[in-house]
Design an enzyme around this catalytic site. Structure first.
Site, PDB file in Angstrom:
ATOM      1  N   SER A 230       0.841  -1.202   0.000  1.00 16.91           N
ATOM      2  CA  SER A 230       0.000   0.000   0.000  1.00 16.91           C
ATOM      3  C   SER A 230       0.868   1.241   0.000  1.00 16.91           C
ATOM      4  O   SER A 230       1.662   1.470   0.930  1.00 16.91           O
ATOM      5  CB  SER A 230      -0.901   0.010   1.238  1.00 16.91           C
ATOM      6  OG  SER A 230      -1.484   1.293   1.361  1.00 16.91           O
TER       7      SER A 230
ATOM      8  N   HIS B 210      -0.983  -1.224  -4.390  1.00 15.20           N
ATOM      9  CA  HIS B 210      -2.281  -0.955  -3.743  1.00 15.20           C
ATOM     10  C   HIS B 210      -2.423   0.548  -3.497  1.00 15.20           C
ATOM     11  O   HIS B 210      -1.574   1.171  -2.855  1.00 15.20           O
ATOM     12  CB  HIS B 210      -2.344  -1.718  -2.422  1.00 15.20           C
ATOM     13  CG  HIS B 210      -3.675  -1.681  -1.739  1.00 15.20           C
ATOM     14  ND1 HIS B 210      -4.725  -2.506  -2.097  1.00 15.20           N
ATOM     15  CD2 HIS B 210      -4.132  -0.924  -0.714  1.00 15.20           C
ATOM     16  CE1 HIS B 210      -5.773  -2.259  -1.312  1.00 15.20           C
ATOM     17  NE2 HIS B 210      -5.444  -1.291  -0.459  1.00 15.20           N
TER      18      HIS B 210
ATOM     19  N   ASP C 113      -4.868   3.437  -1.971  1.00 18.61           N
ATOM     20  CA  ASP C 113      -5.995   3.671  -1.066  1.00 18.61           C
ATOM     21  C   ASP C 113      -6.610   5.042  -1.316  1.00 18.61           C
ATOM     22  O   ASP C 113      -5.987   6.067  -1.048  1.00 18.61           O
ATOM     23  CB  ASP C 113      -5.510   3.590   0.384  1.00 18.61           C
ATOM     24  CG  ASP C 113      -5.220   2.156   0.796  1.00 18.61           C
ATOM     25  OD1 ASP C 113      -6.120   1.314   0.673  1.00 18.61           O
ATOM     26  OD2 ASP C 113      -4.083   1.888   1.241  1.00 18.61           O
TER      27      ASP C 113
ATOM     28  N   MET D 280      -9.465   7.647  -0.302  1.00 18.91           N
ATOM     29  CA  MET D 280     -10.351   7.951   0.840  1.00 18.91           C
ATOM     30  C   MET D 280     -10.947   9.336   0.667  1.00 18.91           C
ATOM     31  O   MET D 280     -10.248  10.267   0.248  1.00 18.91           O
ATOM     32  CB  MET D 280      -9.548   7.933   2.142  1.00 18.91           C
ATOM     33  CG  MET D 280      -8.796   6.642   2.383  1.00 18.91           C
ATOM     34  SD  MET D 280      -7.906   6.743   3.942  1.00 18.91           S
ATOM     35  CE  MET D 280      -6.999   5.200   3.906  1.00 18.91           C
TER      36      MET D 280
ATOM     37  N   HIS E  27      -8.258   0.682  -4.202  1.00 20.20           N
ATOM     38  CA  HIS E  27      -9.219   0.391  -3.128  1.00 20.20           C
ATOM     39  C   HIS E  27      -9.994   1.676  -2.834  1.00 20.20           C
ATOM     40  O   HIS E  27      -9.444   2.612  -2.241  1.00 20.20           O
ATOM     41  CB  HIS E  27      -8.406  -0.097  -1.919  1.00 20.20           C
ATOM     42  CG  HIS E  27      -9.195  -0.335  -0.672  1.00 20.20           C
ATOM     43  ND1 HIS E  27      -8.590  -0.528   0.552  1.00 20.20           N
ATOM     44  CD2 HIS E  27     -10.533  -0.429  -0.440  1.00 20.20           C
ATOM     45  CE1 HIS E  27      -9.519  -0.732   1.466  1.00 20.20           C
ATOM     46  NE2 HIS E  27     -10.703  -0.659   0.903  1.00 20.20           N
TER      47      HIS E  27
ATOM     48  N   MET F  38     -12.353   3.797  -0.872  1.00 15.86           N
ATOM     49  CA  MET F  38     -13.023   3.986   0.430  1.00 15.86           C
ATOM     50  C   MET F  38     -13.764   5.315   0.345  1.00 15.86           C
ATOM     51  O   MET F  38     -13.382   6.314   0.970  1.00 15.86           O
ATOM     52  CB  MET F  38     -11.982   3.977   1.563  1.00 15.86           C
ATOM     53  CG  MET F  38     -11.482   2.575   1.875  1.00 15.86           C
ATOM     54  SD  MET F  38      -9.961   2.598   2.848  1.00 15.86           S
ATOM     55  CE  MET F  38      -8.769   2.791   1.543  1.00 15.86           C
TER      56      MET F  38
ATOM     57  N   MET G 271     -11.279  -6.666   4.874  1.00 21.19           N
ATOM     58  CA  MET G 271     -10.508  -5.750   5.721  1.00 21.19           C
ATOM     59  C   MET G 271     -10.209  -6.420   7.058  1.00 21.19           C
ATOM     60  O   MET G 271     -11.106  -6.954   7.714  1.00 21.19           O
ATOM     61  CB  MET G 271     -11.289  -4.455   5.985  1.00 21.19           C
ATOM     62  CG  MET G 271     -11.492  -3.561   4.774  1.00 21.19           C
ATOM     63  SD  MET G 271      -9.978  -3.111   3.902  1.00 21.19           S
ATOM     64  CE  MET G 271      -9.061  -2.259   5.197  1.00 21.19           C
TER      65      MET G 271
ATOM     66  N   GLY H  90      -9.280   3.236   6.865  1.00 19.57           N
ATOM     67  CA  GLY H  90      -9.061   4.655   7.115  1.00 19.57           C
ATOM     68  C   GLY H  90      -7.615   5.023   7.386  1.00 19.57           C
ATOM     69  O   GLY H  90      -7.192   6.107   7.024  1.00 19.57           O
TER      70      GLY H  90
ATOM     71  N   GLY I  61      -3.333   3.530   7.939  1.00 21.65           N
ATOM     72  CA  GLY I  61      -2.308   2.496   7.964  1.00 21.65           C
ATOM     73  C   GLY I  61      -1.796   2.299   9.380  1.00 21.65           C
ATOM     74  O   GLY I  61      -2.106   3.093  10.278  1.00 21.65           O
TER      75      GLY I  61
ATOM     76  N   ASP J  78      -6.361  -6.941   3.911  1.00 21.01           N
ATOM     77  CA  ASP J  78      -5.790  -5.593   4.004  1.00 21.01           C
ATOM     78  C   ASP J  78      -5.927  -5.070   5.428  1.00 21.01           C
ATOM     79  O   ASP J  78      -7.047  -4.934   5.938  1.00 21.01           O
ATOM     80  CB  ASP J  78      -6.554  -4.692   3.012  1.00 21.01           C
ATOM     81  CG  ASP J  78      -6.047  -3.255   2.964  1.00 21.01           C
ATOM     82  OD1 ASP J  78      -5.027  -2.944   3.610  1.00 21.01           O
ATOM     83  OD2 ASP J  78      -6.696  -2.448   2.259  1.00 21.01           O
TER      84      ASP J  78
ATOM     85  N   GLY K  11      -2.903  -4.391   8.843  1.00 18.94           N
ATOM     86  CA  GLY K  11      -2.142  -5.061   9.900  1.00 18.94           C
ATOM     87  C   GLY K  11      -1.429  -6.317   9.433  1.00 18.94           C
ATOM     88  O   GLY K  11      -1.092  -7.184  10.245  1.00 18.94           O
TER      89      GLY K  11
ATOM     90  N   GLY L 167       1.161  -2.145   4.063  1.00 19.00           N
ATOM     91  CA  GLY L 167       1.672  -0.786   3.947  1.00 19.00           C
ATOM     92  C   GLY L 167       2.882  -0.599   4.831  1.00 19.00           C
ATOM     93  O   GLY L 167       4.022  -0.607   4.363  1.00 19.00           O
ATOM     94  N   SER L 168       2.651  -0.463   6.143  1.00 18.88           N
ATOM     95  CA  SER L 168       3.759  -0.178   7.059  1.00 18.88           C
ATOM     96  C   SER L 168       4.777  -1.314   7.095  1.00 18.88           C
ATOM     97  O   SER L 168       5.971  -1.064   7.233  1.00 18.88           O
ATOM     98  CB  SER L 168       3.227   0.154   8.446  1.00 18.88           C
ATOM     99  OG  SER L 168       2.263  -0.777   8.852  1.00 18.88           O
TER     100      SER L 168
HETATM  101  C1  DX5 Z   1      -6.455   1.084   5.453  1.00 21.08           C
HETATM  102  C2  DX5 Z   1      -5.961   0.807   4.066  1.00 21.08           C
HETATM  103  C3  DX5 Z   1      -4.801  -0.086   4.008  1.00 21.08           C
HETATM  104  C4  DX5 Z   1      -3.579   0.422   4.728  1.00 21.08           C
HETATM  105  C5  DX5 Z   1      -2.859  -0.770   5.264  1.00 21.08           C
HETATM  106  O1  DX5 Z   1      -7.661   1.729   5.393  1.00 21.08           O
HETATM  107  O2  DX5 Z   1      -6.986   0.223   3.275  1.00 21.08           O
HETATM  108  O3  DX5 Z   1      -4.488  -0.462   2.663  1.00 21.08           O
HETATM  109  O4  DX5 Z   1      -2.698   1.146   3.906  1.00 21.08           O
HETATM  110  O5  DX5 Z   1      -1.810  -0.339   6.075  1.00 21.08           O
HETATM  111  P1  DX5 Z   1      -1.042  -1.325   7.068  1.00 21.08           P
HETATM  112  O6  DX5 Z   1      -0.511  -2.458   6.215  1.00 21.08           O
HETATM  113  O7  DX5 Z   1       0.006  -0.470   7.631  1.00 21.08           O
HETATM  114  O8  DX5 Z   1      -2.042  -1.820   8.068  1.00 21.08           O
HETATM  115 ZN    ZN Z   2      -6.423  -0.604   1.272  1.00 21.39          ZN
END
Ligand code: DX5
Ligand code: ZN
Length: 214
Positions: free
Chosen positions: A7, A30, A32, A34, A63, A65, A136, A141, A143, A174, A176, A196-197
């Protein structure tokens, strides 16, 4: 074969091209999107998808949102998305089914997304019409949140539905996802992992992608 979709929400937005090149060994990118209404955060939208399209050959896994994602699905395809996923909580069944047809007419892949509180049965109207289902494993919302292990049963239930009714459909997770949680998701039936992280926070990004792939 497990696919990794890093992400870019965890990338440096002032250096997106550089940071997308850092994940060149991943399967998807990926993105995101929002709107500050469907989720309490605002990230990026159509102009950024368009701007990053020429930077990579990797499929853009977008994705959405946002509220009423059906209104924008076609425009995200035109901007360069290869996969467009829409939350089932964000639009009517009728609008989502119509948007899936728009995405397919543009030659792209469509998917639906479930928030943690949404039951597996919510995929039933879309199951045979999509190429990907996204579960999810955090509240959408932000990361960097903690993985919700309570979603594993839902992943298993959706994997069983996919095997029965649309075996080519991908099952993505997606939120954690990292070295400690990827295995449980794969064992439960996921084949695409968003991270992501866990990817952008790693010293050696290609090694981290390889580790997540298992
Ligand atoms: C959250 C996003 C994720 C986010 C995941 O709303 O949809 O894609 O970037 O981040 P990590 O992998 O750090 O949980
Ligand atoms: Zn996402």
């Amino acid at each position: 074969m497990i696919k990794i979709s890093p992400s870019i929400l965890s990338a440096d937005f002032a250096n997106l091209e550089r940071d997308i090149r850092k994940i060149s060994t991943a399967d998807y990118v990926h993105v995101d999107v929002m709107d500050g209404v469907f989720v309490p955060n605002i990230s990026i939208g159509l102009p950024v998808v368009k701007a990053i399209r020429p930077v990579t050959q990797q499929p853009l896994d977008v994705h959405l949102m946002i509220v009423e994602p059906g209104r924008y699905a076609g425009r995200f395809c035109d901007a360069g998305a290869d996969i467009v996923t829409m939350h089932v909580e964000a639009d009517t069944e009728e609008n989502l089914l119509a948007a899936i047809e728009v995405i397919h007419a543009k030659g792209k892949r469509a998917g639906v997304v479930l928030k943690p509180a949404t039951p597996a049965s919510a995929v039933l109207p879309y199951l045979e019409r999509v190429e990907l289902i996204l579960v999810m494993t955090v509240e959408p919302g932000f990361g960097g949140q903690s993985f919700m292990a309570g979603q594993l049963d839902k992943i298993r239930a959706i994997r069983a539905l996919i095997e029965e009714r649309n075996p080519a459909c991908e099952l993505e997770v997606d939120g954690g996802i990292g070295p400690d949680t990827c295995r449980a998701c794969v064992d439960a039936g996921a084949n695409v992992l968003v991270a992501g992280s866990a990817v952008y926070g790693a010293e050696d990004i290609p090694a981290r992608i390889q580790l997540l792939r298992g």
